[in-house]
Design a protein around this motif. Sequence first.
Motif, PDB file in Angstrom:
ATOM      1  N   TYR A 259      28.836  38.620  37.352  1.00 30.31           N
ATOM      2  CA  TYR A 259      28.364  38.674  38.380  1.00 30.31           C
ATOM      3  C   TYR A 259      28.985  37.468  39.366  1.00 30.31           C
ATOM      4  CZ  TYR A 259      24.092  41.360  37.727  1.00 30.31           C
ATOM      5  OH  TYR A 259      23.286  42.193  37.542  1.00 30.31           O
ATOM      6  N   GLU A 260      29.213  36.386  38.655  1.00 25.11           N
ATOM      7  CA  GLU A 260      29.962  35.225  39.386  1.00 25.11           C
ATOM      8  C   GLU A 260      31.265  35.649  39.856  1.00 25.11           C
ATOM      9  OE1 GLU A 260      30.644  30.485  38.852  1.00 25.11           O
ATOM     10  OE2 GLU A 260      30.034  31.387  37.135  1.00 25.11           O
ATOM     11  N   ARG A 261      32.040  36.200  39.057  1.00 26.16           N
ATOM     12  CA  ARG A 261      33.338  36.348  39.281  1.00 26.16           C
ATOM     13  C   ARG A 261      33.454  37.448  40.525  1.00 26.16           C
ATOM     14  NH1 ARG A 261      35.044  37.985  34.668  1.00 26.16           N
ATOM     15  NH2 ARG A 261      34.479  40.184  35.065  1.00 26.16           N
ATOM     16  N   ASP A 262      32.572  38.472  40.385  1.00 28.95           N
ATOM     17  CA  ASP A 262      32.459  39.572  41.408  1.00 28.95           C
ATOM     18  C   ASP A 262      32.259  38.917  42.838  1.00 28.95           C
ATOM     19  OD1 ASP A 262      33.260  41.374  39.463  1.00 28.95           O
ATOM     20  OD2 ASP A 262      31.078  42.134  39.322  1.00 28.95           O
ATOM     21  N   LEU A 263      31.302  37.922  42.774  1.00 26.99           N
ATOM     22  CA  LEU A 263      30.562  37.743  44.358  1.00 26.99           C
ATOM     23  C   LEU A 263      31.421  36.425  44.936  1.00 26.99           C
ATOM     24  CD1 LEU A 263      26.795  37.406  43.023  1.00 26.99           C
ATOM     25  CD2 LEU A 263      28.281  39.109  44.567  1.00 26.99           C
TER      26      LEU A 263
ATOM     27  N   ILE B   7      29.556  46.468  42.604  1.00 21.55           N
ATOM     28  CA  ILE B   7      28.719  47.173  43.596  1.00 21.55           C
ATOM     29  C   ILE B   7      27.371  46.744  42.993  1.00 21.55           C
ATOM     30  CG2 ILE B   7      27.444  49.104  44.304  1.00 21.55           C
ATOM     31  CD1 ILE B   7      30.213  50.624  44.635  1.00 21.55           C
ATOM     32  N   ALA B   8      27.148  46.808  41.729  1.00 22.29           N
ATOM     33  CA  ALA B   8      25.981  46.447  41.060  1.00 22.29           C
ATOM     34  C   ALA B   8      25.634  44.895  41.152  1.00 22.29           C
ATOM     35  CB  ALA B   8      26.087  46.713  39.274  1.00 22.29           C
ATOM     36  N   SER B   9      26.742  44.201  41.050  1.00 21.46           N
ATOM     37  CA  SER B   9      26.748  42.656  41.431  1.00 21.46           C
ATOM     38  C   SER B   9      26.158  42.344  42.911  1.00 21.46           C
ATOM     39  CB  SER B   9      28.089  41.958  41.125  1.00 21.46           C
ATOM     40  OG  SER B   9      28.419  42.037  39.945  1.00 21.46           O
TER      41      SER B   9
END
Length: 294
Positions: A26-30, A74-76
């Motif tokens: 999550y952190e990497r994607d956001l 997309i899920a993140s």
Amino acid sequence: MEKVIENFIAYMREAKKASQNTEISYERDLKKLARYLRKQKIMDFSEVTKTDLQGYLKELQKENLALSTISRNIASIRALYHYMIRTGKMQEDPSETLKPPKLEKKMPEILSVEEVDRLLKQPNLNTPKGIRDNAMMELMYATGMRVSELIHLQITDINLQMGYVICHDSEKERIIPIGNVSRNAILQYMEHSRGFFVKNKKESSLFTNCSGKSMSRQGFWKVLKGYAVDAGIHRDITPHTLRHSFAVHMLQNGADVKSVQEMLGHSDISSTQIYLGMNVARMRDVYMKAHPRH
């Protein structure tokens, strides 16, 4: 935006009990999304529109990322905006129209009947461990159950007299018949092996490790990998390989799809039908090799 991400990750950890791997993803994607938004002169997640997110999705696709990576991004994003709406930071969700790309279903790895036969002949039936391992593998191949279902079986789930096992998945129970080979393997295990491992009479797990505790997924995986090497099977097989092999071999020998679906515990028959494609592929291969006028 960093502060929002930080608060969101804390929320996922404390309220949603997310795993460490999920938090890292999550952190990497956001943070990647935040970098893109800054280039678009957008400095707050609450200012983002559906069009902005569609633009970001196109950027991800231009990078030739794996479909699974795009789906995870997309899920993140959707998880972040659900959090922002839940905490009153936004009224409308700009991510609701984002749709993950369709992932191609990979054909599962299966063993041939001859390979399964070699694999199941590997345990040493003169030792308690070999008798236990033989019973576990025979039962898994006989029923097609998931490894999680196998290791959670209780003694009371097996009816050797009637020849069936009660399998518990996340939603319901199902009864799966077992043949004489598997039945005899379990009978041998119960009579000559289980007592060697289990010293606590209150232990109700059918299969245990060498310490008499319930068998773990990793424990069974190591058992299977060891025997695969001994059998000269050099592919990367997993416990699920036996489940896939069960399904294909049943269909090849005339079982109908509906029955196999029920035994596997698939809620949707489309999940079972992938094995039909493998069956057809095998039949074509046999035809091409054997027919004189192919």
